[in-house]
Enzyme design. Structure first.
Site, PDB file in Angstrom:
ATOM      1  N   CYS A   1      52.830 170.226  46.584  1.00 44.79           N
ATOM      2  CA  CYS A   1      52.107 169.005  46.180  1.00 44.79           C
ATOM      3  C   CYS A   1      50.645 169.352  45.903  1.00 44.79           C
ATOM      4  O   CYS A   1      49.723 168.797  46.497  1.00 44.79           O
ATOM      5  CB  CYS A   1      52.198 167.932  47.245  1.00 44.79           C
ATOM      6  SG  CYS A   1      53.860 167.653  47.901  1.00 44.79           S
TER       7      CYS A   1
ATOM      8  N   GLY B   1      44.453 170.668  42.620  1.00 47.36           N
ATOM      9  CA  GLY B   1      44.267 172.108  42.713  1.00 47.36           C
ATOM     10  C   GLY B   1      43.083 172.575  43.524  1.00 47.36           C
ATOM     11  O   GLY B   1      42.801 173.778  43.566  1.00 47.36           O
ATOM     12  N   GLY B   2      42.382 171.683  44.195  1.00 43.97           N
ATOM     13  CA  GLY B   2      41.220 172.095  44.981  1.00 43.97           C
ATOM     14  C   GLY B   2      41.582 173.030  46.115  1.00 43.97           C
ATOM     15  O   GLY B   2      40.929 174.059  46.322  1.00 43.97           O
TER      16      GLY B   2
ATOM     17  N   CYS C   1      45.983 162.907  54.183  1.00 49.24           N
ATOM     18  CA  CYS C   1      44.691 162.204  54.146  1.00 49.24           C
ATOM     19  C   CYS C   1      44.915 160.789  54.658  1.00 49.24           C
ATOM     20  O   CYS C   1      44.406 159.818  54.104  1.00 49.24           O
ATOM     21  CB  CYS C   1      44.081 162.225  52.757  1.00 49.24           C
ATOM     22  SG  CYS C   1      45.129 161.588  51.441  1.00 49.24           S
TER      23      CYS C   1
END
EC number: 2.1.1.176
Length: 448
Positions: A276, A280-281, A396
């Protein structure tokens, strides 16, 4: 929508003001900002995602003088003030208005609370916005707002006496946090109503955090170095003002999210999966820290493209697969991974200040559904982890059902799962605060 105070869903025959020609608005006026923000709020109330609607609005309205910063501030602020405007309007509207006009009233009330000293201007500009949407109903808007002003202090006092409208979150959300965090629940809710901080990640292949801090200072950008190497800006700024951003020296990433790569702790030569992975951080952060063979999975093709774009800017590369990470036959070659970053879909309750539409769109019944999806993904990903390998579970979210309880249930299902300490703690709960958003981290090792 339900479970919001004062809400009335407009029926198909809501008043539309007849067929008078709408009055044009100056693109740079407050009236235009109120009109566009009202339409965005209306779209969210109807169940649409704010990010997509904002992008659509910008494509549709191309006048160069539109103050999109003001539009966004008004929209986000109104959505952060969950339910307050609805509770007030329900006392003054006897019949439903068109959705966009109802949205303008919600935005106008938010603005009145924030800048009550400008009440005359706000009412005048809201009436102009109404005239641009439904000319025959501008008198209704004028009357409602002036009635609100006459009773303003009493209305605000009443709003502040009710937990949902005082704390600006749904009642079920408040109950969940109060049960899980008896000492911190009000601080978590308060953080969810604030403007989010802006943090940068330094590309460790090019700079140290200290060198990055100095680069920012030279450019006149004030920032603080946090414990995990993140740079928290004193004031948000456009990325084109950040020196070296477009050449890959810095990336924008919330400071709380920057713990992920550090706590997964990649080592050179390892085979790593970022499940997931969009945008892309965290993928990029892992590649900045070690020379690894990394596979990035993403279900949405458009979001997978963002991973590729981010890696290209940073001069990094990974194997990007567009697939459901639970569908192992579609993407897994059978070779186990040494480490897995399982940053799973969740309620996003820890980042609600960045996505305030979540407070309007989420339901209490969504949380068990997220938890079931997370359990399914974890069970599938566990099969791909090598014996002795580690998996970092990340959300998160600040809801216990997606976090601590989720990991407890997983360990009960998998006898070969060993809880590993993260910086001497069995789990890390990063609650939202001034420097970062809210995250949950748990590290699991597969028994050899």
């Amino acid at each position: 929508m339900t479970d919001r105070p004062g809400h009335r869903r407009a029926p198909a025959r809501a008043r539309d003001g007849g067929h008078r020609r709408p009055a044009p608005l100056a693109p740079d006026s407050l009236a235009m900002s109120l009109s566009l923000a009202g339409q965005l709020v209306a779209a969210v109330v109807e169940g649409k995602a704010l990010t997509e609607q904002l992008a659509h609005s910008r494509r549709r309205h191309t006048a160069p003088d539109i103050n999109w910063g003001a539009v966004q501030d008004l929209t986000y602020g109104t959505l952060r003030d969950y339910g307050r405007g609805d509770a007030v309007l329900g006392q003054f509207l006897q019949k439903p208005l068109p959705a966009a006009l109802h949205g303008v009233l919600l935005v106008a009330f938010h603005r009145l609370e924030q800048r009550h000293d400008q009440a005359h201007t706000i009412v005048d500009q809201a009436v102009s916005a109404a005239a641009s949407l439904a000319p025959g109903l501008k008198g209704v808007v004028n009357g409602v707002l002036r009635n609100i002003l006459r009773r303003f202090d009493a209305l605000v006092t009443r709003l502040d006496a009710t937990p949902e409208t005082r704390l600006r979150h749904p009642d079920w959300w408040i109950r969940r946090l109060r049960a899980s965090y008896p000492d911190d629940w009000e601080a978590i809710l308060a953080a969810g109503n604030q403007h989010p901080p802006m943090a940068l990640r330094v590309n460790r292949r090019r700079l140290t955090p200290e060198a990055g801090l100095a680069r920012l200072a030279e450019a006149g950008i004030a920032a603080r170095l946090l414990d995990n190497g993140a740079l928290c800006l004193e004031r948000a700024c456009p990325v084109d003002q950040i020196p070296g951003f477009f050449t890959g020296d810095f990336s924008v990433q919330d400071a709380g999210a920057q713990w992920a790569a550090r706590w997964l702790a990649p080592r050179d030569g390892e085979r790593i999966l970022d499940a997931c992975a969009a945008p892309g951080g965290k993928t990029a952060h892992l590649l900045e820290l070690a020379d690894v063979d990394l596979t990035a999975l993403e279900l949405d093709p458009a979001r997978a493209t963002r991973i590729e774009e981010n890696l290209e800017r940073l001069g990094l590369s990974a194997r990007i697969e567009v697939a459901d990470c639970a569908d192992l036959e579609r993407w897994w070659d059978g070779r186990p991974f040494d480490r897995i970053l399982a940053d799973v879909p969740c309620s996003a309750s820890g980042v609600v200040r960045r996505h305030p539409d979540i407070k309007w769109l989420r339901r209490n019944t969504d949380i068990p559904r997220f938890a079931a999806q997370q359990a399914s993904l974890l069970d599938a990903l566990w099969r791909t982890l090598a014996p002795g390998g580690t998996m970092l579970y990340v959300t998160c979210s600040v809801f216990d059902e997606e976090n601590r309880s989720q990991i407890a249930r997983f360990c009960a299902r998998h006898a070969d799962a060993i809880r590993m300490a993260i910086d001497n703690q069995i789990e890390r709960i990063v609650l939202p605060g001034a420097d970062h958003d809210g995250f949950y981290y748990a590290l699991l090792q597969k028994h050899r």
